[in-house]
Design a protein around this motif. Sequence first.
Motif, PDB file in Angstrom:
ATOM      1  N   HIS A   1     -11.600  -8.481   3.493  1.00 32.36           N
ATOM      2  CA  HIS A   1     -10.394  -7.678   3.216  1.00 32.36           C
ATOM      3  C   HIS A   1      -9.252  -8.549   2.718  1.00 32.36           C
ATOM      4  N   GLY A   2      -9.117  -9.770   3.248  1.00 33.38           N
ATOM      5  CA  GLY A   2      -8.045 -10.662   2.815  1.00 33.38           C
ATOM      6  C   GLY A   2      -8.146 -11.038   1.358  1.00 33.38           C
ATOM      7  N   ASN A   3      -9.347 -10.988   0.781  1.00 38.40           N
ATOM      8  CA  ASN A   3      -9.558 -11.336  -0.626  1.00 38.40           C
ATOM      9  C   ASN A   3      -9.632 -10.106  -1.531  1.00 38.40           C
ATOM     10  N   SER A   4      -9.453  -8.916  -0.967  1.00 37.04           N
ATOM     11  CA  SER A   4      -9.595  -7.686  -1.757  1.00 37.04           C
ATOM     12  C   SER A   4      -8.362  -7.453  -2.629  1.00 37.04           C
TER      13      SER A   4
ATOM     14  N   HIS B 170      -2.370  -6.467  -3.626  1.00 41.65           N
ATOM     15  CA  HIS B 170      -1.251  -5.650  -4.107  1.00 41.65           C
ATOM     16  C   HIS B 170      -0.309  -5.272  -2.969  1.00 41.65           C
ATOM     17  N   ALA B 171      -0.881  -4.888  -1.821  1.00 41.71           N
ATOM     18  CA  ALA B 171      -0.052  -4.498  -0.684  1.00 41.71           C
ATOM     19  C   ALA B 171       0.752  -5.683  -0.162  1.00 41.71           C
ATOM     20  N   SER B 172       0.151  -6.860  -0.140  1.00 34.20           N
ATOM     21  CA  SER B 172       0.848  -8.055   0.346  1.00 34.20           C
ATOM     22  C   SER B 172       1.988  -8.442  -0.582  1.00 34.20           C
ATOM     23  N   LEU B 173       1.765  -8.260  -1.899  1.00 39.84           N
ATOM     24  CA  LEU B 173       2.818  -8.567  -2.854  1.00 39.84           C
ATOM     25  C   LEU B 173       4.016  -7.638  -2.646  1.00 39.84           C
ATOM     26  N   LYS B 174       3.771  -6.343  -2.454  1.00 39.25           N
ATOM     27  CA  LYS B 174       4.846  -5.394  -2.181  1.00 39.25           C
ATOM     28  C   LYS B 174       5.550  -5.734  -0.865  1.00 39.25           C
ATOM     29  N   PHE B 175       4.757  -6.180   0.115  1.00 37.84           N
ATOM     30  CA  PHE B 175       5.318  -6.542   1.418  1.00 37.84           C
ATOM     31  C   PHE B 175       6.260  -7.741   1.286  1.00 37.84           C
ATOM     32  N   LYS B 176       5.863  -8.727   0.485  1.00 38.41           N
ATOM     33  CA  LYS B 176       6.674  -9.930   0.330  1.00 38.41           C
ATOM     34  C   LYS B 176       7.976  -9.632  -0.435  1.00 38.41           C
TER      35      LYS B 176
END
Length: 437
Positions: free
Chosen positions: A180-183, A188-194
């Motif tokens: 999941h960490g490489n999906s 995309h979700a992590s980029l929005k989170f950051k």
Amino acid sequence: MHTATAGKADGLTIQAGLAQSDSFVVASCHICNNRNIKIMANGNNLTSCNSSILSSSAPSTSGTGISLNTNIREVVNNNDDVVNFLLETKFSRLNYDDKLFIVKLKPRPQMKNLIMKNKGSRGNRGFNNNWYDKYNWLTGSEKRNKLYCWSCLLFSETKQSPWTSGYDDLKHLSESLQKHGNSEQHTHASLKFKLFGKNNIQDSIDSAHVQSILKHNELVKENREIITRLIDMIIYLATQEQAFRGHNESRDSLNQGNFRELASLLSKYDNKFKVFLDESSVFTGLSKTIQNELIESINKVISEIIENEIKMSPFLSWQVDETTDINCRSQVSVIFRYVKEGKAVERFMGFFDASEGRTAADLFNLLIENFSKYDITNKLIGQTYDGASVMSGELNGLQSRVKQIAPQALFTHCYAHRRLQVLSYRGGVINHPIIDY
């Protein structure tokens, strides 16, 4: 047992808007820390039953006990399940301040009840909190007893992943975490989170949009004031029957025409108008094209007013005469006479091109084409022309054709033409001067 009167008493706060029926509402008890107590309504007094008995029947968004009126800050302060709150209320429905507050959280519950029983003599497998340090996006819900991806839970548009709906397979946890960490979904979700909270782009866009609208509206207001001045100039010259254009309208000309000279005169006493004439590079309003367009616009407005007046009048008559323009083209002038507010008024309807034909049939068709909308069959009671046979002929003239569709339209010979004929005749027979004493 705690009681409440008129909404709040003895540690009990009524939660407005959560009434399930006319017989009870929902309250929060600050003494026993129960936020979902059913309060029986009895007149103006509200009496609660034992919270430990009624909490099981208190209304909630699901069976987890989170009230619809619960605030995220209350959830954090009471050490409640933040993940469970987000699964019920949806992150996208919260306001910006609450979203910013949630993004800064890193819920890491102990997950003591997340246990997988192994077959055989080996012991049970439980969740190890060290997974939180290895995968900082990992979180969980003790009430749902499942693991989740914190960034995907907040910002992922795909809700079919087990890391947004809940993961509890401890046997394949390591493999699933890495996958999941490489999906792409997680990336995309992590980029929005950051990026969230770094700059409220929507607020910046909204603010810029509002400023743009205000600036546009101010420009429109100023342009309308300029157009008002130009319209007043046109109405003044038309009322005084003055020509608009000059023979030489260049800047070096001593006389640029009435319209431009009038604009120059007004600019001496109107600074806003002067700035517009001096600085406007796209539209100055002084060109012949703009003059004609404004004249046509004014004519349209006046025509609509006259049309409404005629529709309100029960009767009307017209006067029609043929003439020629400066290019010797034949045209017809039409004047309407009708009653407005008890007074007879006359309105000039305009000049109409008659160069294609000047027979009685051609003139009749021209009038019907332009004025049939005024219900002349029922309203026209009078018609006036000169003595030409094409106009006044009883058999084939215009007046006879009009009477075929409007029998009540009486014909009257134009008195102005009669006076002209008398003067012409008298001038032809008198060959000596007349001296009056």
